[in-house]
Write a protein that holds these residues in place. Structure first.
Motif, mmCIF file in Angstrom:
data_model
loop_
_atom_site.group_PDB
_atom_site.id
_atom_site.type_symbol
_atom_site.label_atom_id
_atom_site.label_comp_id
_atom_site.label_asym_id
_atom_site.label_seq_id
_atom_site.Cartn_x
_atom_site.Cartn_y
_atom_site.Cartn_z
ATOM 1 N N THR A 126 -6.007 -6.110 5.537
ATOM 2 C CA THR A 126 -4.817 -5.268 5.478
ATOM 3 C C THR A 126 -3.955 -5.557 6.700
ATOM 4 O O THR A 126 -4.473 -5.678 7.813
ATOM 5 C CB THR A 126 -5.186 -3.772 5.470
ATOM 6 O OG1 THR A 126 -5.947 -3.491 4.288
ATOM 7 C CG2 THR A 126 -3.937 -2.899 5.470
ATOM 8 N N ARG A 180 0.827 -1.200 0.000
ATOM 9 C CA ARG A 180 0.000 0.000 0.000
ATOM 10 C C ARG A 180 0.866 1.256 0.000
ATOM 11 O O ARG A 180 1.839 1.354 0.741
ATOM 12 C CB ARG A 180 -0.898 -0.011 1.241
ATOM 13 C CG ARG A 180 -1.831 1.172 1.356
ATOM 14 C CD ARG A 180 -2.650 1.069 2.643
ATOM 15 N NE ARG A 180 -3.547 2.203 2.802
ATOM 16 C CZ ARG A 180 -4.254 2.435 3.898
ATOM 17 N NH1 ARG A 180 -4.158 1.606 4.926
ATOM 18 N NH2 ARG A 180 -5.047 3.479 3.978
ATOM 19 N N ASN A 210 -9.102 0.075 1.544
ATOM 20 C CA ASN A 210 -8.089 0.920 0.934
ATOM 21 C C ASN A 210 -7.767 0.442 -0.468
ATOM 22 O O ASN A 210 -8.244 -0.595 -0.931
ATOM 23 C CB ASN A 210 -6.817 0.954 1.798
ATOM 24 C CG ASN A 210 -6.278 -0.447 2.072
ATOM 25 O OD1 ASN A 210 -5.879 -1.148 1.157
ATOM 26 N ND2 ASN A 210 -6.278 -0.845 3.343
ATOM 27 N N TYR A 267 0.059 -3.610 3.740
ATOM 28 C CA TYR A 267 -0.153 -4.512 2.620
ATOM 29 C C TYR A 267 -1.615 -4.972 2.585
ATOM 30 O O TYR A 267 -2.210 -5.264 3.621
ATOM 31 C CB TYR A 267 0.747 -5.747 2.742
ATOM 32 C CG TYR A 267 2.217 -5.432 2.746
ATOM 33 C CD1 TYR A 267 2.976 -5.525 1.586
ATOM 34 C CD2 TYR A 267 2.855 -5.024 3.916
ATOM 35 C CE1 TYR A 267 4.329 -5.233 1.587
ATOM 36 C CE2 TYR A 267 4.213 -4.730 3.928
ATOM 37 C CZ TYR A 267 4.944 -4.834 2.756
ATOM 38 O OH TYR A 267 6.287 -4.533 2.762
ATOM 39 N N GLY A 268 -2.165 -5.003 1.392
ATOM 40 C CA GLY A 268 -3.490 -5.576 1.198
ATOM 41 C C GLY A 268 -3.345 -7.021 0.763
ATOM 42 O O GLY A 268 -2.509 -7.349 -0.095
ATOM 43 N N GLU A 320 -6.218 -3.148 -0.827
ATOM 44 C CA GLU A 320 -7.193 -4.227 -0.751
ATOM 45 C C GLU A 320 -7.937 -4.372 -2.066
ATOM 46 O O GLU A 320 -8.169 -5.494 -2.550
ATOM 47 C CB GLU A 320 -8.189 -3.955 0.377
ATOM 48 C CG GLU A 320 -7.626 -4.157 1.770
ATOM 49 C CD GLU A 320 -8.666 -4.020 2.862
ATOM 50 O OE1 GLU A 320 -8.330 -4.262 4.023
ATOM 51 O OE2 GLU A 320 -9.826 -3.670 2.534
#
Length: 898
Positions: free
Chosen positions: A172, A146, A238, A156-157, A241
């Motif tokens: 996430t 991200r 987000n 991180y997604g 994701e």
């Protein structure tokens, strides 16, 4: 992943010169350059050239040669009717397999039969029942880093989808370490990587698949998601994701051969790590939730709890164990339900019997939605729906299951439609008749009546014609080429009536037809062909109607799965004599109180398991000492497992338990070299310890076993002591620390929250008996030499070791006294030159003495070398005590033979 092109470059470059069929094959290979293309030719899937060599090698089939105008080239094929076993081998060998089916009837084709790739089979997107284990999950996942608003990295997604059931979820996580933790929990079969981008989780047990980086582009991913959820910006947290989820869905669509969305992926769930008890790979491994690495029964915690009756329940139980709850109310709801089923044995038994009749609704719904369900699948759906009214009746009077009762949708409209439309025992094939029930459709009934009456007329024709012609040997028959015929042998040809028309000449007979027979034949075949076609149309209409209710079917599947998992918990509790745990209020500290606790797996392997109590206030650090094999590791694990099981909603193996709601369980229990990753045992141990010291909180439970053992005694003791002090002073995490560093026990006198526990043993002469019972205070002896003797170390070595210890402690009469002296020396080191009191020097002297004692033995050098090689190859850190004893006994036997 292994990549194979269909044709060698030389042939691919001149594809316009090859035969039309081979040109068609190479075009499909070019459309799927990352897959091994299997090309339908009649009843076989064929591969050519380089791909044929791979198919022959992996599938162990004969490699043949095909010859045409281009010359000779390799060819290998697998039978379509038995393709599953061969496809399984290819997928296990990390191939993507593209199935190029004939999408045109060969009899109606004018020239080359049209073929197209209808399905790409990969490890993470398998949907075929023949390739899937019942109750298993098969995920393809993706990870996207991200970008924060300021351009810096911001977590991180992660998204994953099971193409066989339609389950899709996204989350996430903040760090790269959290990515690995989440993937270890998901255990995907396949992980997508954007083009040449480096992976964020190397060395996993999954296959990495490089895909077009465009799939991860924000606009592309958002457009993809818009076909699944009404408002991606609201549903997903987000950008990362959305990109991760969009990519896995696009990939799943590609592998299923669909141009549009997968209709059965109708619920994309978000979850947050903070909403579950976190378990990293080390915890999953050391607690043996799903993988038992020992030589005993081979059972895992999941195996002990798994009393599920259906594939749905088995998957649900797996999810619950991987993601225990932290919401106290939700935990209590599950415990209430289990409690009710434990108290009512009749309902519990009835539920289990009924649930055993449930088919895998999630996979059935997927096949129906993908238009791949046959008539037997619909009957399986109906059979499952038929038990729902009985399920509702059984739980109607149980308040704890009122929510499940309300969610048990009987889908009467769907059940009625299937029952009225589909034959009770339909054939596998959909186009050969016998699928649609009589009286469902008037036109179909009329066609079937015409067909049946025609066949009855033909059946009576033989007797009629024998009487009319006087030919007793006359017979009526049928074949696929010529249809119906009247057969007359040559001696009777002079009696054939004038209205007979010759149809076929045989060696000893002639075959004829009459105008009326021809008319009946046309009626029969016409009615049968139209009926078969109409049946297929009607079936597709029924399947489409059922597919429109996919959401309801999946919701019912979830409810049945939960009931099965709850029933499984109740059966395990009843059979294992488990009790309902009490949960402490959120305002209380993380006090763990267990009376008569047991290890859920170990107790099933022993005739007499010794229960133990636990009383740990929140933030307490218990230093556990005692001999090897006395039960320290089992005790620590059982405390962690009792806490974990409670938070899944299960009863626990104990006489009573009052527990906190933990946020995380950390384990530093056992380690082995990570050769591929370039890490020694000690380095890996320190890496796991680092994660604990960074992330543990006052709501965490920490298990530490022999921290510091991988280096020198002095360094190991220093690390162990500093770790204990940091956990106590800074983290306030509840901790169980098993150690042979007796110097650590002095911390109990220095810090209020540190106290000592030990596992006692009794000794008579040279015989040591382990009591496996925990008690307050520090251990009085380690019995290391006695354990070595029990393991089969040669007597001269044991005697020499006793002498060395006695020399260091000044008392040769009793090795337990020597242990006490060594323990005291551990607590009060003097100088580097004082080997009698310095633990590091004492250990070094003991090592030297043991080495000298071994050297004094007169042994064959080759035997010694062989034993040494076996010792060096052992993965000691992952061996159980029993396995170590058996191995040592075997090695000793080799030496004794000399």
């Amino acid at each position: 992943m292994t990549a194979v092109t269909g044709l060698p470059p030389t042939m691919a470059d001149r594809k316009d010169d090859v035969t039309p069929m081979l040109s068609q094959y190479v075009e499909l290979c070019e459309q799927h350059p990352d897959a091994l293309v299997l090309f339908q030719v009649g009843d076989f899937y064929e591969a050519f050239c380089e791909a044929a060599e791979e198919v022959a090698r992996v599938c162990e089939v004969t490699l043949t040669q095909r010859e045409d105008s281009t010359g000779e080239y390799p060819m290998a094929g697998i039978p379509i009717d038995n393709a599953a076993s061969y496809l399984e081998r290819l997928v296990e060998a990390d191939y993507r397999v593209a199935l190029a089916d004939q999408v045109e009837d060969a009899e109606e084709a004018s020239g080359l039969v049209d073929r197209a790739v209808t399905r790409v089979i990969t490890p993470g997107t398998v949907v075929e029942d023949e390739l899937l284990a019942a109750g298993s999950t098969t995920y393809v996942a993706s990870v996207v880093e991200r970008d924060a608003a300021n351009g810096e990295r911001d977590g991180y997604g992660i998204a994953a989808v099971d193409a066989s059931t339609g389950e899709c979820f996204v989350t996430t996580v903040p760090t790269r370490g959290d990515v690995r933790e989440e993937l270890d929990r998901i255990q995907p079969n396949e992980l997508l990587v954007a083009g040449d981008a480096p992976t964020v989780a190397p060395d996993g047990d999954w296959m990495e698949s490089a895909v077009d980086a465009e799939l991860f582009e924000p606009t592309v991913a958002r457009d993809r998601l818009a076909e699944y959820v009404a408002d991606p910006d609201r549903r997903l947290d987000n950008d990362a994701e959305q990109r991760a989820c969009g990519a896995v869905l696009a990939y799943a669509e590609y592998t299923q051969g669909d141009d549009g969305p997968l209709e059965y992926v109708s619920r994309i769930r978000r979850h947050d790590q903070r909403d579950q008890l976190r378990l990293d790979a080390a915890a999953l491994r050391s607690l043996e939730l799903f993988d038992n690495r020992g030589p005993g029964s081979g059972e895992t915690v999941f195996d002990v709890l798994d009393e599920t009756a259906s594939a749905l329940g088995r998957r649900c139980l797996d999810r619950w164990l991987r993601r225990p709850l932290v919401d106290r109310a939700a935990i209590e709801d599950r415990l209430d339900a289990v409690d009710a089923l434990v108290d009512d044995g009749v309902v519990r038994s009835d539920l289990s019997d009924l649930l055993a009749e449930a088919y895998d609704l999630e996979r059935l719904a997927g096949r129906v939605s993908r238009e791949r369900a046959n008539a037997r699948d619909l009957r399986a759906l109906h059979a499952t729906l038929s038990i729902v009214p009985e399920l509702k009746e059984r739980i109607a009077d149980i308040p704890a299951l009122s929510d499940h009762h309300a969610r048990l949708d009987e889908l009467r409209d769907v059940a009625t439609l299937i029952d009225e439309a589909i034959s009770p025992e339909p054939p596998m094939e959909l186009t050969e008749g016998g699928v649609i029930k009589q009286s469902f459709d008037d036109e179909l009934d009329a066609l079937r009546t015409t067909e049946q009456e025609g066949r009855e007329w033909v059946a009576d024709l033989e007797a009629t014609e024998r009487e009319r012609t006087g030919i007793d040997s006359l017979s009526v028959g049928h074949n696929q080429v010529h249809g119906y015929y009247i057969e007359v042998t040559n001696p009777n040809l002079d009696q054939v009536p004038d209205d007979y028309t010759r149809r076929q000449t045989l060696k000893n007979a002639e075959r004829f037809y009459t105008p009326e027979l021809k008319e009946r034949e046309d009626e029969i075949f016409g009615a049968a062909e139209r009926a078969d076609s109409l049946e297929y149309e009607l079936f597709c209409e029924v399947r489409e109607t059922v597919a429109a209710e996919t959401d309801r079917i999946q919701a019912l599947a979830t409810t049945i799965a939960e009931l099965d998992a709850l029933c499984s918990f109740s059966i395990a509790a009843t059979e294992g004599d488990y009790v309902r745990p009490e949960l402490r209020a959120a305002s209380d500290d993380a006090h763990i109180s267990i009376h008569g606790g047991r290890h859920p797996v170990v107790e099933t392997t022993q005739a007499e398991f010794v229960p133990n109590d636990t009383d740990l206030a929140g933030g307490d650090v218990a230093i556990i000492t005692g001999p090897n094999m006395s039960g320290k590791s089992t005790y620590m694990r059982q405390v962690a497992l009792i806490c974990l099981l409670a938070q899944t909603g299960s009863f626990v193996p104990a006489e009573a338990a009052t527990l906190p709601v933990l946020d995380r369980i950390f384990t530093r229990v056992g380690a082995s070299d990570d050769i591929a990753g370039g890490q020694s045992t000690f380095m890996r141990e320190m890496s796991e310890l680092t994660e604990i010291l960074h992330d543990a909180t006052d709501r965490s439970l920490v298990l530490l076993d022999e921290v510091g053992r991988g280096t020198s005694t002095a360094d190991g003791l220093a690390i162990a002591q500093a770790t204990t002090e940091f956990i106590h002073d800074e983290l306030d995490a509840t901790t169980l620390f098993a150690t042979h560093y007796h110097g650590l026990t002095d911390l109990a006198d220095e810090r209020e929250g540190v106290h000592n526990l030990h596992f006692a043993a009794t000794r008579e002469g040279d015989d040591v008996t382990f009591l496996h019972r925990v008690a307050p205070g520090a251990s009085s002896a380690s019995y290391g030499i006695e354990v070595a003797r029990m393991a089969g170390v040669p007597t001269p070595v044991v005697d020499r070791a006793r002498d060395v210890v006695a020399t260091m402690t000044g008392d040769a009469s009793d090795s337990s006294v020597a242990d006490n002296a060594t323990d005291a020396a551990d607590s009060h080191p003097t100088s580097d030159n004082d080997t009698a009191t310095d633990p590091a020097a004492s250990a070094a002297a003991a090592d030297d003495a043991l080495a000298d004692a071994l050297a004094e033995q007169t042994l064959d050098p080759e035997t010694v070398a062989a034993v040494a090689a076996e010792l060096q190859a052992l993965d000691i850190a992952t061996m159980t005590p029993l396995e170590a004893l058996n191995t040592l006994d075997s090695l000793r036997s080799q030496l004794d033979e000399e």
